[in-house]
Design a protein around this motif. Sequence first.
Motif, PDB file in Angstrom:
ATOM      1  N   THR A 115      -3.295  -6.681 -21.688  1.00 33.50           N
ATOM      2  CA  THR A 115      -4.690  -7.074 -21.854  1.00 33.50           C
ATOM      3  C   THR A 115      -5.425  -6.762 -20.547  1.00 33.50           C
ATOM      4  O   THR A 115      -4.796  -6.468 -19.520  1.00 33.50           O
ATOM      5  CB  THR A 115      -4.814  -8.582 -22.145  1.00 33.50           C
ATOM      6  N   LEU A 116      -6.738  -6.858 -20.557  1.00 31.76           N
ATOM      7  CA  LEU A 116      -7.521  -6.614 -19.353  1.00 31.76           C
ATOM      8  C   LEU A 116      -7.106  -7.574 -18.231  1.00 31.76           C
ATOM      9  O   LEU A 116      -6.945  -7.158 -17.083  1.00 31.76           O
ATOM     10  CB  LEU A 116      -9.018  -6.760 -19.664  1.00 31.76           C
ATOM     11  N   GLN A 117      -6.870  -8.843 -18.586  1.00 33.38           N
ATOM     12  CA  GLN A 117      -6.444  -9.822 -17.576  1.00 33.38           C
ATOM     13  C   GLN A 117      -5.063  -9.461 -17.004  1.00 33.38           C
ATOM     14  O   GLN A 117      -4.830  -9.608 -15.807  1.00 33.38           O
ATOM     15  CB  GLN A 117      -6.396 -11.241 -18.174  1.00 33.38           C
ATOM     16  N   GLU A 118      -4.172  -8.978 -17.856  1.00 36.49           N
ATOM     17  CA  GLU A 118      -2.834  -8.594 -17.386  1.00 36.49           C
ATOM     18  C   GLU A 118      -2.913  -7.375 -16.466  1.00 36.49           C
ATOM     19  O   GLU A 118      -2.209  -7.299 -15.456  1.00 36.49           O
ATOM     20  CB  GLU A 118      -1.913  -8.313 -18.573  1.00 36.49           C
ATOM     21  N   TYR A 119      -3.810  -6.420 -16.790  1.00 35.73           N
ATOM     22  CA  TYR A 119      -4.005  -5.277 -15.903  1.00 35.73           C
ATOM     23  C   TYR A 119      -4.525  -5.729 -14.545  1.00 35.73           C
ATOM     24  O   TYR A 119      -4.058  -5.267 -13.501  1.00 35.73           O
ATOM     25  CB  TYR A 119      -4.994  -4.264 -16.509  1.00 35.73           C
ATOM     26  N   ARG A 120      -5.491  -6.619 -14.552  1.00 38.35           N
ATOM     27  CA  ARG A 120      -6.039  -7.112 -13.284  1.00 38.35           C
ATOM     28  C   ARG A 120      -4.962  -7.801 -12.453  1.00 38.35           C
ATOM     29  O   ARG A 120      -4.867  -7.584 -11.243  1.00 38.35           O
ATOM     30  CB  ARG A 120      -7.197  -8.074 -13.559  1.00 38.35           C
ATOM     31  N   ARG A 121      -4.140  -8.609 -13.104  1.00 39.52           N
ATOM     32  CA  ARG A 121      -3.046  -9.298 -12.405  1.00 39.52           C
ATOM     33  C   ARG A 121      -2.048  -8.291 -11.839  1.00 39.52           C
ATOM     34  O   ARG A 121      -1.610  -8.405 -10.693  1.00 39.52           O
ATOM     35  CB  ARG A 121      -2.356 -10.261 -13.360  1.00 39.52           C
ATOM     36  N   LEU A 122      -1.701  -7.282 -12.633  1.00 42.13           N
ATOM     37  CA  LEU A 122      -0.777  -6.246 -12.179  1.00 42.13           C
ATOM     38  C   LEU A 122      -1.337  -5.530 -10.953  1.00 42.13           C
ATOM     39  O   LEU A 122      -0.621  -5.340  -9.951  1.00 42.13           O
ATOM     40  CB  LEU A 122      -0.518  -5.237 -13.304  1.00 42.13           C
ATOM     41  N   LEU A 123      -2.609  -5.170 -10.977  1.00 43.43           N
ATOM     42  CA  LEU A 123      -3.209  -4.463  -9.854  1.00 43.43           C
ATOM     43  C   LEU A 123      -3.272  -5.331  -8.605  1.00 43.43           C
ATOM     44  O   LEU A 123      -3.095  -4.838  -7.486  1.00 43.43           O
ATOM     45  CB  LEU A 123      -4.594  -3.929 -10.237  1.00 43.43           C
ATOM     46  N   ARG A 124      -3.475  -6.646  -8.779  1.00 49.97           N
ATOM     47  CA  ARG A 124      -3.445  -7.566  -7.620  1.00 49.97           C
ATOM     48  C   ARG A 124      -2.049  -7.605  -7.012  1.00 49.97           C
ATOM     49  O   ARG A 124      -1.883  -7.571  -5.789  1.00 49.97           O
ATOM     50  CB  ARG A 124      -3.885  -8.967  -8.036  1.00 49.97           C
ATOM     51  N   VAL A 125      -1.027  -7.671  -7.846  1.00 50.07           N
ATOM     52  CA  VAL A 125       0.365  -7.712  -7.351  1.00 50.07           C
ATOM     53  C   VAL A 125       0.705  -6.399  -6.645  1.00 50.07           C
ATOM     54  O   VAL A 125       1.333  -6.407  -5.577  1.00 50.07           O
ATOM     55  CB  VAL A 125       1.352  -7.998  -8.510  1.00 50.07           C
ATOM     56  N   LEU A 126       0.270  -5.281  -7.225  1.00 51.91           N
ATOM     57  CA  LEU A 126       0.526  -3.994  -6.584  1.00 51.91           C
ATOM     58  C   LEU A 126      -0.145  -3.922  -5.213  1.00 51.91           C
ATOM     59  O   LEU A 126       0.450  -3.440  -4.240  1.00 51.91           O
ATOM     60  CB  LEU A 126       0.044  -2.842  -7.475  1.00 51.91           C
ATOM     61  N   ALA A 127      -1.371  -4.408  -5.129  1.00 46.89           N
ATOM     62  CA  ALA A 127      -2.091  -4.404  -3.849  1.00 46.89           C
ATOM     63  C   ALA A 127      -1.364  -5.256  -2.815  1.00 46.89           C
ATOM     64  O   ALA A 127      -1.278  -4.884  -1.646  1.00 46.89           O
ATOM     65  CB  ALA A 127      -3.522  -4.899  -4.048  1.00 46.89           C
ATOM     66  N   ALA A 128      -0.800  -6.374  -3.255  1.00 47.42           N
ATOM     67  CA  ALA A 128      -0.089  -7.264  -2.334  1.00 47.42           C
ATOM     68  C   ALA A 128       1.200  -6.637  -1.801  1.00 47.42           C
ATOM     69  O   ALA A 128       1.632  -6.953  -0.693  1.00 47.42           O
ATOM     70  CB  ALA A 128       0.227  -8.588  -3.030  1.00 47.42           C
ATOM     71  N   CYS A 129       1.793  -5.736  -2.558  1.00 47.75           N
ATOM     72  CA  CYS A 129       3.073  -5.119  -2.162  1.00 47.75           C
ATOM     73  C   CYS A 129       2.906  -3.749  -1.518  1.00 47.75           C
ATOM     74  O   CYS A 129       3.880  -3.165  -1.039  1.00 47.75           O
ATOM     75  CB  CYS A 129       3.980  -4.974  -3.388  1.00 47.75           C
ATOM     76  N   GLU A 130       1.688  -3.256  -1.497  1.00 48.28           N
ATOM     77  CA  GLU A 130       1.453  -1.874  -1.079  1.00 48.28           C
ATOM     78  C   GLU A 130       1.869  -1.577   0.361  1.00 48.28           C
ATOM     79  O   GLU A 130       2.412  -0.507   0.647  1.00 48.28           O
ATOM     80  CB  GLU A 130      -0.021  -1.524  -1.273  1.00 48.28           C
ATOM     81  N   GLU A 131       1.660  -2.505   1.244  1.00 43.84           N
ATOM     82  CA  GLU A 131       1.983  -2.261   2.655  1.00 43.84           C
ATOM     83  C   GLU A 131       3.486  -2.056   2.864  1.00 43.84           C
ATOM     84  O   GLU A 131       3.898  -1.201   3.646  1.00 43.84           O
ATOM     85  CB  GLU A 131       1.490  -3.437   3.512  1.00 43.84           C
ATOM     86  N   HIS A 133       5.757  -1.203   0.431  1.00 46.01           N
ATOM     87  CA  HIS A 133       6.333  -0.178  -0.459  1.00 46.01           C
ATOM     88  C   HIS A 133       5.256   0.808  -0.914  1.00 46.01           C
ATOM     89  O   HIS A 133       4.973   0.915  -2.111  1.00 46.01           O
ATOM     90  CB  HIS A 133       6.964  -0.850  -1.684  1.00 46.01           C
ATOM     91  N   PRO A 134       4.682   1.574   0.005  1.00 44.87           N
ATOM     92  CA  PRO A 134       3.545   2.427  -0.374  1.00 44.87           C
ATOM     93  C   PRO A 134       3.881   3.512  -1.415  1.00 44.87           C
ATOM     94  O   PRO A 134       3.102   3.735  -2.339  1.00 44.87           O
ATOM     95  CB  PRO A 134       3.100   3.058   0.949  1.00 44.87           C
ATOM     96  N   ALA A 135       5.022   4.176  -1.289  1.00 47.07           N
ATOM     97  CA  ALA A 135       5.370   5.253  -2.228  1.00 47.07           C
ATOM     98  C   ALA A 135       5.616   4.701  -3.629  1.00 47.07           C
ATOM     99  O   ALA A 135       5.149   5.262  -4.628  1.00 47.07           O
ATOM    100  CB  ALA A 135       6.594   6.017  -1.737  1.00 47.07           C
ATOM    101  N   GLU A 136       6.340   3.593  -3.702  1.00 46.24           N
ATOM    102  CA  GLU A 136       6.648   2.991  -5.005  1.00 46.24           C
ATOM    103  C   GLU A 136       5.377   2.491  -5.695  1.00 46.24           C
ATOM    104  O   GLU A 136       5.205   2.670  -6.904  1.00 46.24           O
ATOM    105  CB  GLU A 136       7.645   1.838  -4.851  1.00 46.24           C
ATOM    106  N   ILE A 137       4.490   1.891  -4.920  1.00 48.28           N
ATOM    107  CA  ILE A 137       3.233   1.377  -5.483  1.00 48.28           C
ATOM    108  C   ILE A 137       2.355   2.534  -5.955  1.00 48.28           C
ATOM    109  O   ILE A 137       1.724   2.461  -7.016  1.00 48.28           O
ATOM    110  CB  ILE A 137       2.489   0.489  -4.465  1.00 48.28           C
ATOM    111  N   ALA A 138       2.338   3.628  -5.190  1.00 57.40           N
ATOM    112  CA  ALA A 138       1.568   4.806  -5.609  1.00 57.40           C
ATOM    113  C   ALA A 138       2.103   5.327  -6.944  1.00 57.40           C
ATOM    114  O   ALA A 138       1.324   5.654  -7.849  1.00 57.40           O
ATOM    115  CB  ALA A 138       1.632   5.886  -4.538  1.00 57.40           C
ATOM    116  N   LEU A 139       3.408   5.385  -7.077  1.00 54.24           N
ATOM    117  CA  LEU A 139       4.012   5.839  -8.331  1.00 54.24           C
ATOM    118  C   LEU A 139       3.611   4.921  -9.485  1.00 54.24           C
ATOM    119  O   LEU A 139       3.210   5.381 -10.553  1.00 54.24           O
ATOM    120  CB  LEU A 139       5.534   5.887  -8.202  1.00 54.24           C
ATOM    121  N   LEU A 140       3.685   3.612  -9.266  1.00 57.21           N
ATOM    122  CA  LEU A 140       3.312   2.670 -10.323  1.00 57.21           C
ATOM    123  C   LEU A 140       1.837   2.802 -10.684  1.00 57.21           C
ATOM    124  O   LEU A 140       1.467   2.729 -11.860  1.00 57.21           O
ATOM    125  CB  LEU A 140       3.638   1.235  -9.897  1.00 57.21           C
ATOM    126  N   ARG A 141       0.992   3.024  -9.685  1.00 60.82           N
ATOM    127  CA  ARG A 141      -0.436   3.205  -9.970  1.00 60.82           C
ATOM    128  C   ARG A 141      -0.672   4.476 -10.806  1.00 60.82           C
ATOM    129  O   ARG A 141      -1.485   4.474 -11.731  1.00 60.82           O
ATOM    130  CB  ARG A 141      -1.240   3.274  -8.674  1.00 60.82           C
TER     131      ARG A 141
END
Length: 192
Positions: A115-131, A133-141
């Motif tokens: 859902t839109l809310q689940e996407y927003r939550r996923l993107l927040r979690v990815l942003a929190a982990c980006e520093e 694990h930058p390559a892995e987060i880029a792949l997930l994005r």
Amino acid sequence: RGVNAPAAVAPTVAAFAATALRDCAGRWKPRTLVTHEWCVRRIASAPLGALPVNRVTRQHVANWLAEYRGNAARTLAVLSFVMQHAELKSLRPPATNPCKGLRRKRSTFVARYLTLQEYRRLLRVLAACEEDHPAEIALLRVLVYTGCRFGEALALTWEQLTTKRAVLRDSKTGAKTLWLSTEALAVLNSLP
């Protein structure tokens, strides 16, 4: 002497299945071949594997399917290929594939979309982990923004990218084009 010579002894299903895979290995991608080899091992370890390939009947296959635990649809497809290959090698009469017409179990997989809310939550979690694990987060994005398969994203090269699309010469379903959103392009452009 007027005595019929015994018919040539056909190989067992297990032995012939391994031969069929070797004969046709070039048809499949490496991961598909690994899966087919796994299926052949499952077939070979069943009582069905000990039968001569020319003596397998529809009833043998139906009994085997009734007791089979695992991915029956894929394994039945591999067994069907083995029987078809036996026909091509004249080990079975033409059009006698005992797997033909047997029902494969339907998949219980049901696609569920975020859902839109689940996407927003996923993107927040990815942003929190980006520093960390930058390559892995880029792949997930890239996966989130394109909808491509994991293997397709891993195999992307700069040569496949143009301004607005990625041209995949070889994907699971053949050649295809991935149209890249502004977000996907931003992720890709941020990579070295």
